[in-house]
Structures are given as C-alpha cells and as structure tokens.
Design a protein around this motif. Structure first.
Motif, PDB file in Angstrom:
ATOM      1  N   LEU A  24      40.152  39.657  38.243  1.00 46.84           N
ATOM      2  CA  LEU A  24      41.288  38.779  38.500  1.00 46.84           C
ATOM      3  C   LEU A  24      42.490  39.077  37.613  1.00 46.84           C
ATOM      4  O   LEU A  24      43.615  38.696  37.959  1.00 46.84           O
ATOM      5  N   LEU A  27      45.654  40.739  39.138  1.00 47.02           N
ATOM      6  CA  LEU A  27      46.270  40.056  40.274  1.00 47.02           C
ATOM      7  C   LEU A  27      47.420  39.183  39.790  1.00 47.02           C
ATOM      8  O   LEU A  27      47.225  38.298  38.951  1.00 47.02           O
ATOM      9  N   SER A  42      48.445  38.020  45.826  1.00 49.47           N
ATOM     10  CA  SER A  42      48.708  37.219  44.632  1.00 49.47           C
ATOM     11  C   SER A  42      47.892  35.933  44.722  1.00 49.47           C
ATOM     12  O   SER A  42      47.279  35.635  45.756  1.00 49.47           O
ATOM     13  N   TRP A  43      47.906  35.172  43.628  1.00 49.66           N
ATOM     14  CA  TRP A  43      47.225  33.883  43.634  1.00 49.66           C
ATOM     15  C   TRP A  43      47.877  32.925  44.635  1.00 49.66           C
ATOM     16  O   TRP A  43      47.182  32.173  45.324  1.00 49.66           O
ATOM     17  N   ALA A  46      46.598  33.650  48.092  1.00 48.19           N
ATOM     18  CA  ALA A  46      45.250  33.120  48.322  1.00 48.19           C
ATOM     19  C   ALA A  46      45.274  31.610  48.502  1.00 48.19           C
ATOM     20  O   ALA A  46      44.582  31.065  49.379  1.00 48.19           O
ATOM     21  N   ALA A 229      39.839  36.376  44.076  1.00 45.48           N
ATOM     22  CA  ALA A 229      40.716  35.196  44.049  1.00 45.48           C
ATOM     23  C   ALA A 229      40.435  34.285  45.233  1.00 45.48           C
ATOM     24  O   ALA A 229      40.408  33.053  45.086  1.00 45.48           O
ATOM     25  N   CYS A 230      40.223  34.855  46.406  1.00 41.81           N
ATOM     26  CA  CYS A 230      39.897  34.051  47.589  1.00 41.81           C
ATOM     27  C   CYS A 230      38.581  33.313  47.393  1.00 41.81           C
ATOM     28  O   CYS A 230      38.454  32.131  47.762  1.00 41.81           O
ATOM     29  N   VAL A 233      39.297  30.327  44.786  1.00 47.24           N
ATOM     30  CA  VAL A 233      40.052  29.178  45.290  1.00 47.24           C
ATOM     31  C   VAL A 233      39.262  28.456  46.379  1.00 47.24           C
ATOM     32  O   VAL A 233      39.295  27.218  46.464  1.00 47.24           O
TER      33      VAL A 233
END
Length: 261
Positions: A24, A27, A42-43, A46, A229-230, A233
């Motif tokens: 992470l 990213l 990017s965050w 996501a 990241a996906c 979240v």
C-alpha cells in the motif's frame, strides 16, 4: 504449547501486515483523476469505487425486494403455488448466476440496453433468490395461532398482510436481505467487468466503474497496490456496516418481532 501457537500466530499477522504495508505504501492518496486505468489508481479511486458499487447493491436489493417478497409469500402461503412454482424456483436458483451472465449481456446489448442497467440485472440474478427463499420459509412457518387470530378478528386482505404476515416474516426477510447483499457484493466482481471477446484485437470489454471492476482490472494488470487497497476499503466498510446496521436490525427482530417469547 499455547504460548508457542500464540507467538506463531502473532508472527504470521505481523509478517502479513508488513507485507500489506509494503503493497500500500506506493499507492497515492489522490492521483488527480478517477478511472479504471492503473495509472489513475489511488485511495480515492478505491473509496469512490466502493461507494459506486454500494449504491448498486442498495438499488438491486431494493428493487429485488419488490418482486421477491410477493413471490416468496405466494409460494409459502399457497400449496398449489408451491407445487407449481417451487420446483421452477429451485431449478433456476440452483444454477450459478455467472453461468447466465454472458448470455444476458449479449441479449441486452442486442436490445441496445446500457451496460449500467445490464450490470444491475446481473447483480439481481445473483442475489434476489436469497430473499425469495427466506420469505418463503418465513411464510411457511407462520404460527397457526396467528392465523386463527386473524380469522377470529376477521383481519383480511391488506390489513392481514400488514398486521400479521409481514411482522411475522420480517426476521426472515432481514436474513434474506443480509445474504442478498452478500451475493450482490460477490456479483460485482463478475458483473461490473465483462469480457465478451477473445484476447488481442478481438477483445471486447464492457465495464462500469465500481469496486468490482477495479479489483478485476488490478488483478488483470498486476497492480498489487490497488488490489490491496480495494480489499482493505471493502473489508473495513463491510465490517462497519455489519456492526452499525445489521446488528441493530437483528436486535430489532429479537425484541419487537420475536414470536418465540
């Protein structure tokens, strides 16, 4: 031995957590653009993809409830409907929904229906049957005493549905909603990104922006940071939703709509 197991588990958790941090770290929080392209990962991408898919899940479960609840009540309350429609529903629901996805996409595209609407239909096909089965089970388990109370007090029609049937079925409906939401989340992975062609120049891809299509793109293009990241979240959101919404809804079922005591 117990402490040895605990230390090993903590070591595995630490090793996995450090690996997640390394994935992470590169990213960015915001890349300046939002799309399914890996260079825009990017965050924020996501997070917005998560909420786009969540809105689809809410729409799918809401619309599916409008027809799945009447169908479940009809099959559960009528022996004739159960004989006629029960085997058909079981046969259709026994096949994994992704088996029909390509055929449904081709048919919908031939009718010039936007893929955004097609995606909702695919998600509904993978989740609505949970509502049907749970409502059917709730309707079949309606206590005889409640039926007799309705007959004695001449509670009929819409009033009977509102005062007796729906309150008794509500705990089963909540379970149907919960499992349908899970099915819809799973379906986002295969319904938001559909490849209709082969590799190379003949490849034809239909996509909508969402967490499912982001996961598929990240997996296909080897973007481990976006994939991690996906996962983060989505996992955090589902846990928070369970704690803040589903738990309270089940507490309501146990207090106000509990028929066992």
């Amino acid at each position: 031995f117990r402490w040895f197991v605990i230390i090993c588990m903590l070591g595995l958790l630490g090793w996995g957590g450090w690996g997640m941090v390394k994935l992470l770290a590169p990213l960015p929080f915001w890349s300046g653009s939002i799309s399914l392209k890996t260079e825009d990962a990017s965050w924020i991408t996501a997070i917005l993809g998560l909420f786009a898919s969540f809105l689809r899940v809410v729409v799918v479960v809401g619309v599916s409830t409008l027809w799945a609840v009447p169908l479940g009540l009809l099959i559960g309350r009528s022996q004739r409907a159960r004989r006629l429609l029960g085997p058909v529903v079981q046969l259709v629901a026994s096949f994994p929904a992704p088996m029909f996805f390509i055929a449904l996409v081709v048919v919908f595209m031939s009718l010039s229906i936007p893929f955004e609407l097609t995606c909702l239909v695919l998600m509904s096909a993978a989740s609505a049957w949970y509502i049907v089965y749970n409502v059917m089970a709730g309707s079949m388990s309606l206590p005889t005493e409640l039926r007799e109370v309705g007959k004695v007090n001449q509670i009929k029609g819409i009033r009977r549905l509102k005062k007796i049937v729906l309150p008794a079925v509500f705990p089963f409906l909540v379970t149907g909603w919960l499992t349908a939401v899970g099915g819809a989340w799973n379906a986002t992975i295969v319904s938001e990104y559909i490849n209709l062609g082969g590799p190379g120049d003949h490849e034809r891809v239909e996509t909508v922006f969402g967490i499912g299509s982001l996961i598929t793109v990240a997996l296909n293009e080897g973007n481990s940071g976006l994939l991690a990241a996906c996962a983060v979240v989505l996992g955090v959101f589902v846990v928070l939703l369970s704690r803040l919404f589903w738990r309270r809804l089940y507490q309501l079922c146990e207090t106000r709509y509990n028929l066992s005591g």
